[in-house]
Design a protein around this motif. Structure first.
Motif, PDB file in Angstrom:
ATOM      1  N   VAL A  96      45.366  -0.077  47.462  1.00 43.67           N
ATOM      2  CA  VAL A  96      46.475  -0.888  48.138  1.00 43.67           C
ATOM      3  C   VAL A  96      47.259   0.137  48.831  1.00 43.67           C
ATOM      4  CG1 VAL A  96      48.825  -2.027  47.757  1.00 43.67           C
ATOM      5  CG2 VAL A  96      46.566  -2.876  46.633  1.00 43.67           C
ATOM      6  N   VAL A  97      47.542   1.462  48.089  1.00 45.69           N
ATOM      7  CA  VAL A  97      48.484   2.398  48.827  1.00 45.69           C
ATOM      8  C   VAL A  97      47.522   3.111  49.932  1.00 45.69           C
ATOM      9  CG1 VAL A  97      49.573   4.565  48.234  1.00 45.69           C
ATOM     10  CG2 VAL A  97      49.781   2.666  46.529  1.00 45.69           C
ATOM     11  N   LEU A  98      46.389   3.178  49.593  1.00 41.70           N
ATOM     12  CA  LEU A  98      45.536   3.852  50.561  1.00 41.70           C
ATOM     13  C   LEU A  98      45.441   2.995  52.107  1.00 41.70           C
ATOM     14  CD1 LEU A  98      43.479   6.103  50.656  1.00 41.70           C
ATOM     15  CD2 LEU A  98      41.802   4.826  50.254  1.00 41.70           C
ATOM     16  N   MET A  99      45.800   1.667  51.874  1.00 44.11           N
ATOM     17  CA  MET A  99      45.897   0.925  52.992  1.00 44.11           C
ATOM     18  C   MET A  99      47.104   1.441  54.053  1.00 44.11           C
ATOM     19  SD  MET A  99      45.653  -2.741  51.570  1.00 44.11           S
ATOM     20  CE  MET A  99      44.113  -3.427  50.335  1.00 44.11           C
ATOM     21  N   GLY A 100      48.087   2.159  53.457  1.00 45.57           N
ATOM     22  CA  GLY A 100      49.006   2.681  54.273  1.00 45.57           C
ATOM     23  C   GLY A 100      48.404   3.757  55.168  1.00 45.57           C
ATOM     24  N   TYR A 116      43.832  11.099  51.006  1.00 48.45           N
ATOM     25  CA  TYR A 116      44.025  11.049  49.513  1.00 48.45           C
ATOM     26  C   TYR A 116      44.980  11.852  48.842  1.00 48.45           C
ATOM     27  CZ  TYR A 116      39.877   8.016  48.817  1.00 48.45           C
ATOM     28  OH  TYR A 116      38.905   6.698  48.887  1.00 48.45           O
ATOM     29  N   GLU A 117      45.458  12.909  49.277  1.00 50.22           N
ATOM     30  CA  GLU A 117      46.517  13.723  48.775  1.00 50.22           C
ATOM     31  C   GLU A 117      47.479  13.007  49.283  1.00 50.22           C
ATOM     32  OE1 GLU A 117      45.632  17.513  50.562  1.00 50.22           O
ATOM     33  OE2 GLU A 117      44.360  18.087  48.988  1.00 50.22           O
ATOM     34  N   ILE A 118      47.782  12.476  50.332  1.00 42.76           N
ATOM     35  CA  ILE A 118      49.037  11.861  50.672  1.00 42.76           C
ATOM     36  C   ILE A 118      49.300  10.673  49.845  1.00 42.76           C
ATOM     37  CG2 ILE A 118      50.031  10.488  52.791  1.00 42.76           C
ATOM     38  CD1 ILE A 118      48.777  12.523  54.726  1.00 42.76           C
ATOM     39  N   VAL A 119      48.463  10.082  49.728  1.00 43.73           N
ATOM     40  CA  VAL A 119      48.322   8.865  48.828  1.00 43.73           C
ATOM     41  C   VAL A 119      48.793   9.183  47.548  1.00 43.73           C
ATOM     42  CG1 VAL A 119      47.228   7.077  47.694  1.00 43.73           C
ATOM     43  CG2 VAL A 119      46.840   7.402  50.032  1.00 43.73           C
ATOM     44  N   HIS A 120      48.220  10.200  46.912  1.00 44.90           N
ATOM     45  CA  HIS A 120      48.575  10.587  45.568  1.00 44.90           C
ATOM     46  C   HIS A 120      49.929  10.951  45.450  1.00 44.90           C
ATOM     47  CE1 HIS A 120      44.035  11.233  44.559  1.00 44.90           C
ATOM     48  NE2 HIS A 120      44.473   9.994  44.532  1.00 44.90           N
ATOM     49  N   HIS A 121      50.392  11.793  46.547  1.00 43.04           N
ATOM     50  CA  HIS A 121      51.892  12.203  46.475  1.00 43.04           C
ATOM     51  C   HIS A 121      52.740  10.796  46.736  1.00 43.04           C
ATOM     52  CE1 HIS A 121      55.571  14.511  47.572  1.00 43.04           C
ATOM     53  NE2 HIS A 121      55.697  13.528  48.684  1.00 43.04           N
ATOM     54  N   GLU A 143      56.843  -3.039  39.022  1.00 47.32           N
ATOM     55  CA  GLU A 143      55.791  -2.152  39.142  1.00 47.32           C
ATOM     56  C   GLU A 143      55.100  -2.426  40.577  1.00 47.32           C
ATOM     57  OE1 GLU A 143      53.894  -1.474  34.703  1.00 47.32           O
ATOM     58  OE2 GLU A 143      53.219  -3.207  36.039  1.00 47.32           O
ATOM     59  N   ARG A 144      54.891  -3.948  40.997  1.00 52.14           N
ATOM     60  CA  ARG A 144      54.258  -4.091  42.226  1.00 52.14           C
ATOM     61  C   ARG A 144      55.211  -3.654  43.447  1.00 52.14           C
ATOM     62  NH1 ARG A 144      52.710  -8.913  40.957  1.00 52.14           N
ATOM     63  NH2 ARG A 144      54.505 -10.062  41.465  1.00 52.14           N
ATOM     64  N   GLN A 145      56.545  -3.887  43.246  1.00 48.07           N
ATOM     65  CA  GLN A 145      57.317  -3.479  44.211  1.00 48.07           C
ATOM     66  C   GLN A 145      57.203  -1.894  44.155  1.00 48.07           C
ATOM     67  OE1 GLN A 145      58.408  -5.194  46.334  1.00 48.07           O
ATOM     68  NE2 GLN A 145      60.740  -5.317  46.746  1.00 48.07           N
ATOM     69  N   ARG A 146      57.214  -1.158  43.466  1.00 49.33           N
ATOM     70  CA  ARG A 146      57.054   0.394  43.556  1.00 49.33           C
ATOM     71  C   ARG A 146      55.789   0.571  44.151  1.00 49.33           C
ATOM     72  NH1 ARG A 146      58.201   1.102  38.213  1.00 49.33           N
ATOM     73  NH2 ARG A 146      56.257   2.210  37.781  1.00 49.33           N
ATOM     74  N   VAL A 147      54.732   0.096  44.152  1.00 48.71           N
ATOM     75  CA  VAL A 147      53.449   0.226  44.853  1.00 48.71           C
ATOM     76  C   VAL A 147      53.522  -0.036  46.271  1.00 48.71           C
ATOM     77  CG1 VAL A 147      50.822  -0.421  44.837  1.00 48.71           C
ATOM     78  CG2 VAL A 147      51.950  -0.056  42.522  1.00 48.71           C
ATOM     79  N   MET A 148      54.367  -1.109  46.603  1.00 49.16           N
ATOM     80  CA  MET A 148      54.359  -1.498  47.810  1.00 49.16           C
ATOM     81  C   MET A 148      55.168  -0.497  48.655  1.00 49.16           C
ATOM     82  SD  MET A 148      52.512  -4.242  48.274  1.00 49.16           S
ATOM     83  CE  MET A 148      51.680  -5.374  47.212  1.00 49.16           C
ATOM     84  N   ILE A 149      56.213   0.197  47.929  1.00 47.43           N
ATOM     85  CA  ILE A 149      56.927   1.356  48.639  1.00 47.43           C
ATOM     86  C   ILE A 149      56.000   2.332  48.744  1.00 47.43           C
ATOM     87  CG2 ILE A 149      58.926   2.634  48.151  1.00 47.43           C
ATOM     88  CD1 ILE A 149      60.414   0.566  46.769  1.00 47.43           C
ATOM     89  N   ALA A 150      55.115   2.724  47.720  1.00 46.69           N
ATOM     90  CA  ALA A 150      54.238   3.637  47.970  1.00 46.69           C
ATOM     91  C   ALA A 150      53.351   3.528  49.066  1.00 46.69           C
ATOM     92  CB  ALA A 150      53.530   4.063  46.474  1.00 46.69           C
ATOM     93  N   ARG A 151      52.763   2.176  49.208  1.00 47.01           N
ATOM     94  CA  ARG A 151      51.868   2.129  50.289  1.00 47.01           C
ATOM     95  C   ARG A 151      52.924   2.301  51.650  1.00 47.01           C
ATOM     96  NH1 ARG A 151      49.683  -4.012  51.822  1.00 47.01           N
ATOM     97  NH2 ARG A 151      51.631  -4.174  52.118  1.00 47.01           N
ATOM     98  N   ALA A 152      53.982   2.083  51.673  1.00 46.14           N
ATOM     99  CA  ALA A 152      54.764   2.182  52.888  1.00 46.14           C
ATOM    100  C   ALA A 152      55.033   3.661  53.093  1.00 46.14           C
ATOM    101  CB  ALA A 152      56.126   1.541  52.731  1.00 46.14           C
ATOM    102  N   LEU A 153      55.109   4.335  52.114  1.00 46.06           N
ATOM    103  CA  LEU A 153      55.273   5.897  52.084  1.00 46.06           C
ATOM    104  C   LEU A 153      54.039   6.640  52.535  1.00 46.06           C
ATOM    105  CD1 LEU A 153      57.615   6.645  49.064  1.00 46.06           C
ATOM    106  CD2 LEU A 153      58.377   6.448  51.503  1.00 46.06           C
ATOM    107  N   ALA A 154      52.998   5.951  52.313  1.00 42.23           N
ATOM    108  CA  ALA A 154      51.800   6.692  52.642  1.00 42.23           C
ATOM    109  C   ALA A 154      51.441   6.482  53.993  1.00 42.23           C
ATOM    110  CB  ALA A 154      50.545   5.987  51.855  1.00 42.23           C
ATOM    111  N   GLN A 155      52.299   5.765  54.983  1.00 41.75           N
ATOM    112  CA  GLN A 155      52.263   5.763  56.277  1.00 41.75           C
ATOM    113  C   GLN A 155      53.014   6.908  56.833  1.00 41.75           C
ATOM    114  OE1 GLN A 155      52.988   1.005  56.337  1.00 41.75           O
ATOM    115  NE2 GLN A 155      53.462   1.959  58.187  1.00 41.75           N
ATOM    116  N   GLN A 156      53.835   7.581  55.955  1.00 39.21           N
ATOM    117  CA  GLN A 156      54.439   8.850  56.047  1.00 39.21           C
ATOM    118  C   GLN A 156      55.560   8.533  57.476  1.00 39.21           C
ATOM    119  OE1 GLN A 156      51.114  11.723  56.995  1.00 39.21           O
ATOM    120  NE2 GLN A 156      52.287  12.975  55.725  1.00 39.21           N
ATOM    121  N   PRO A 157      56.389   7.476  57.412  1.00 38.25           N
ATOM    122  CA  PRO A 157      57.466   6.680  58.294  1.00 38.25           C
ATOM    123  C   PRO A 157      58.270   7.568  58.399  1.00 38.25           C
ATOM    124  CG  PRO A 157      57.584   5.668  56.337  1.00 38.25           C
ATOM    125  CD  PRO A 157      56.255   6.594  55.936  1.00 38.25           C
ATOM    126  N   LYS A 158      59.232   7.702  59.276  1.00 40.97           N
ATOM    127  CA  LYS A 158      60.726   8.203  59.411  1.00 40.97           C
ATOM    128  C   LYS A 158      61.589   7.222  59.199  1.00 40.97           C
ATOM    129  CE  LYS A 158      58.661  12.041  61.276  1.00 40.97           C
ATOM    130  NZ  LYS A 158      57.300  11.408  61.628  1.00 40.97           N
TER     131      LYS A 158
END
Length: 432
Positions: A96-100, A116-121, A143-158
């Motif tokens: 799921v986070v990798l989708m980001g 994968y390094e970005i996702v793990h971070h 837990e699911r909400q934290r994962v969705m935030i992790a997916r968003a962070l995997a996009q490396q947004p500003k």
């Protein structure tokens, strides 16, 4: 990367949702969008994320119109965590986070080691590393909400946009999510814009607030400027007390009883003898139940005095930090004469308020129903060397000791409602 919203308008058909909306979100800030249901908060967030397009005005991201970004470029600059981001698909958390990382991949391109390094971070930052191999459907809401935030962070947004990120979460998860968002603002310069319903959480975490009401910005700026009693009454129709947080000074909102009053009962007043914070709940509950309530003697500025003032309850008031004077005591006794029943709250007993205990004893000796509330049992509250306890025991001997507020309210109903709400006919019989 900052956001500028300039004179934005939007309507669904003939229904105007936003009218001339303008505000600014500095880079690295945490801005909360608040307001009543139907005020345009979620629509505003959809406009910020380009799910909807303004029908007037413009939105600038880093000085560029949103329309200047192609889909992938916008996803690399801005991420969105939607409301109730539930997942019914059988993917692992890592997947799921990798989708980001999708905005960074070409067609048919596979993820690289760097992805994968970005996702793990992102998993580590959000505290989700231990969930990596779990199915998303097996997680709790927090837990699911934290994962969705992790997916968003995997996009490396500003910029990170969130629609009610703490909805349906318990207070522990709410704190966890908002602590994380504030940390990302302060440590990584992420710009966060979140729609929030809990005003106290918004005041505690957000650096700036935008209060949306009927499609317009009713107030914006620092929480202390936005969360005023006047603004909240105008927008939400509620009466509140706004006080500084006892540690950090951020605004704290406490509800006050609404302006709508219950129909008054025909019974004479219930008089509350309180102090030391023991009477606020009694004053509120009995007023809401429709009783006429009086109280005293209370020091000006004390919490029970504040409660009486907020409820417009008549009160015999003494100067701040002063013992009860003979003059106030006489006023108190005169007020007690009008009461149909007296409640002695669980007050601390000090030399300064012994005249209140004597007033309760005088009422009992004159045949008034006197109820002594003792929810804490034998808790130590006599600071007079025994004189207060002696007087209290004399009141208890002539009155009725009640161990809980529910029992007190039933007793008052029996004494006052049953006796005074049935008029007596000429023969001396109570009318049915």
């Amino acid at each position: 990367m900052d956001l500028k919203i300039q004179d934005v308008t939007f309507a669904y058909g003939e229904h105007a949702v936003l009218r001339g909306t303008t505000f600014y979100v500095p880079q690295g800030s945490f801005l909360g969008i608040i307001g009543p249901n139907g005020g345009g908060k979620t629509t505003l967030l959809k406009l910020l994320s380009r799910l909807l397009l303004p029908q007037g005005g413009c939105i600038l991201l880093g000085g560029q119109p949103l329309t200047a970004f192609d889909r992938k470029a916008l996803a690399r600059s801005m991420a969105v965590v939607a409301q109730d981001a539930a997942a019914s698909y059988q993917f692992t958390v890592e997947d799921v986070v990798l989708m980001g990382r999708a905005p960074y991949l070409g067609r048919f391109q596979s993820e690289t080691l760097a992805d994968y390094e970005i996702v793990h971070h992102a998993l580590a930052v959000t505290g989700c590393s231990h969930l990596r191999e779990r199915l998303i459907t097996e997680l709790s809401g927090g837990e699911r909400q934290r994962v969705m935030i992790a997916r968003a962070l995997a996009q490396q947004p500003k910029v990170l946009l969130l629609d009610e990120p703490t909805a349906h979460l318990d207070i522990g998860y709410q704190q966890e999510i908002l602590d994380l968002l504030k940390h990302l603002c302060l440590s990584e310069g992420l710009t966060v814009v979140a729609v929030l319903h809990d005003l106290n959480l918004a005041a505690y975490y957000c650096q700036e607030l935008v209060l949306v009401h009927k499609g317009r910005i009713h107030a914006s700026g620092h929480p202390s400027r936005v969360l005023t009693p006047e603004n909240l009454e105008e927008v939400y129709g509620i009466r509140v007390l706004v006080t500084p947080h006892p540690v950090f000074g951020t605004p704290q909102i406490s509800l006050l009883p609404g302006s709508r009053r219950r129909q008054r009962k025909k019974a004479p007043p219930v008089h509350i003898i309180a102090g030391g914070g023991s009477g606020g709940e009694l004053l509120r509950d009995l007023t809401e139940a429709g009783y006429t309530v009086t109280t005293g003697v209370l020091n000006v500025g004390a919490s029970d005095w504040e409660a009486a003032r907020a409820l417009a309850v008549p009160v015999v008031a003494e100067a701040p930090f002063s013992g009860i004077s003979e003059e106030r005591h006489r006023e108190h006794l005169a007020m007690l004469e009008q009461a149909g029943a007296v409640v002695l709250a669980e007050i601390p007993l000090g030399h300064g308020n012994l005249l209140n205990i004597k007033a309760a004893l005088a009422a009992a000796e004159r045949g008034k129903p006197v109820f002594v509330l003792e929810e804490r049992g034998e808790a130590e509250r006599d600071f007079t060397g025994g004189e207060g306890a002696r007087l209290l025991n004399a009141v208890k001997a002539r009155g009725v000791v009640v161990k809980e507020k529910a029992g007190l309210y039933r007793a008052l109903q029996e004494v006052l409602d049953n006796h005074f709400n049935h008029p007596v006919d000429e023969a001396g019989r109570r009318e049915k």
